[in-house]
Write a protein that holds these residues in place. Structure first.
Motif, PDB file in Angstrom:
ATOM      1  N   UNK A 179      -3.031  -9.978   1.091  1.00 23.28           N
ATOM      2  CA  UNK A 179      -1.776  -9.268   0.814  1.00 23.28           C
ATOM      3  C   UNK A 179      -1.149  -9.822  -0.459  1.00 23.28           C
ATOM      4  N   UNK A 180      -0.769  -8.929  -1.369  1.00 24.71           N
ATOM      5  CA  UNK A 180      -0.200  -9.309  -2.656  1.00 24.71           C
ATOM      6  C   UNK A 180       1.281  -9.636  -2.513  1.00 24.71           C
ATOM      7  N   UNK A 181       2.036  -8.731  -1.978  1.00 25.11           N
ATOM      8  CA  UNK A 181       3.484  -8.875  -1.806  1.00 25.11           C
ATOM      9  C   UNK A 181       3.966  -7.665  -1.025  1.00 25.11           C
ATOM     10  N   UNK A 182       5.249  -7.614  -0.759  1.00 21.46           N
ATOM     11  CA  UNK A 182       5.823  -6.402  -0.188  1.00 21.46           C
ATOM     12  C   UNK A 182       6.053  -5.417  -1.325  1.00 21.46           C
ATOM     13  N   UNK A 183       5.549  -4.210  -1.150  1.00 25.75           N
ATOM     14  CA  UNK A 183       5.595  -3.205  -2.216  1.00 25.75           C
ATOM     15  C   UNK A 183       6.957  -2.524  -2.281  1.00 25.75           C
ATOM     16  N   UNK A 184       7.438  -2.355  -3.493  1.00 26.72           N
ATOM     17  CA  UNK A 184       8.658  -1.592  -3.742  1.00 26.72           C
ATOM     18  C   UNK A 184       8.297  -0.272  -4.416  1.00 26.72           C
ATOM     19  N   UNK A 185       7.424  -0.349  -5.421  1.00 25.74           N
ATOM     20  CA  UNK A 185       7.014   0.865  -6.130  1.00 25.74           C
ATOM     21  C   UNK A 185       5.627   0.668  -6.732  1.00 25.74           C
ATOM     22  N   UNK A 186       4.936   1.756  -6.936  1.00 26.41           N
ATOM     23  CA  UNK A 186       3.648   1.759  -7.627  1.00 26.41           C
ATOM     24  C   UNK A 186       3.601   3.011  -8.482  1.00 26.41           C
ATOM     25  N   UNK A 187       3.400   2.810  -9.775  1.00 26.09           N
ATOM     26  CA  UNK A 187       3.311   3.941 -10.695  1.00 26.09           C
ATOM     27  C   UNK A 187       1.979   3.851 -11.425  1.00 26.09           C
ATOM     28  N   UNK A 188       1.177   4.882 -11.291  1.00 26.14           N
ATOM     29  CA  UNK A 188      -0.138   4.931 -11.912  1.00 26.14           C
ATOM     30  C   UNK A 188      -0.170   6.064 -12.925  1.00 26.14           C
TER      31      UNK A 188
END
Length: 195
Positions: free
Chosen positions: A30-39
């Motif tokens: 697990x990287x972190x808790x996600x807030x946003x991802x924009x691709x």
């Protein structure tokens, strides 16, 4: 169908064969808790003109940019993603020579029907995280890090001879085996073209 959420942000370190440069993926973490991802995706494009008009058009994946908003990037994750060093006092030391190794990135987005769409980006090279800080005023404002990476195709060709850069699947699709969804974070998904 629209998405209404984002969670389960994972990364998997990549080990490359010294001769073939083919990737193998370590167990996802697990990287972190996600807030946003924009691709965003950039395409290489060429048009062949013949008889006074466009005769052929080719559009191929060139690279992409992934911008992740997360709640926090811990020391181990920062070292794995960006190549920073962690000293004996657990202090993150950034140097001009830093440059992390590519990793695979996985996450899922909740759809409005309650099902999820799952993603793996096979090869992402991250830069130094952006830091946004603000003084405390009359109201509480959260400042969270953003990390940006370049999405690349992977070196390893799949069984069809292509070099994938992304895998995605929607939970609940009739032809998707349940094991694909249940195993999504146990390992990076490998394309299955074997008949």
């Amino acid at each position: 169908m629209a998405t209404i959420g984002l969670d389960k942000l994972y990364y998997a370190p990549i080990t490359e064969d010294a001769v073939t440069e083919e990737e193998t993926y370590d167990t996802p973490v697990q990287l972190a808790k996600a807030i946003s991802a924009e691709l965003s995706v950039e395409l290489a494009e060429a048009t062949l003109y013949a008889d006074d008009g466009a005769s052929e058009v080719v559009k191929e994946f060139k690279n992409g940019t992934l911008s992740l908003g997360v709640d926090d990037i811990g020391t181990a994750t920062a070292a794995a993603l960006t190549g920073v060093s962690v000293d004996n006092n657990n202090v993150v030391i950034s140097a001009s020579e830093d440059g992390g190794n590519p990793v695979a990135i996985g996450f899922r987005a909740k759809k409005s029907n309650g099902k999820y769409k799952y993603y793996w980006l096979y090869r992402v090279k991250f830069g130094v995280p952006a830091t946004n800080l603000a003084t405390k005023g009359d109201s509480i404002t959260f400042s969270t890090p953003t990390i940006e990476g370049t999405v690349l195709r992977r070196n390893k060709a799949d069984a069809s001879g292509k070099h994938p850069w992304k895998a995605e699947v929607t939970e609940g699709d009739a032809d998707v085996p349940a094991s694909v969804i249940s195993d999504w974070y146990t390992q990076v998904y490998e394309p299955n073209f074997v008949e």
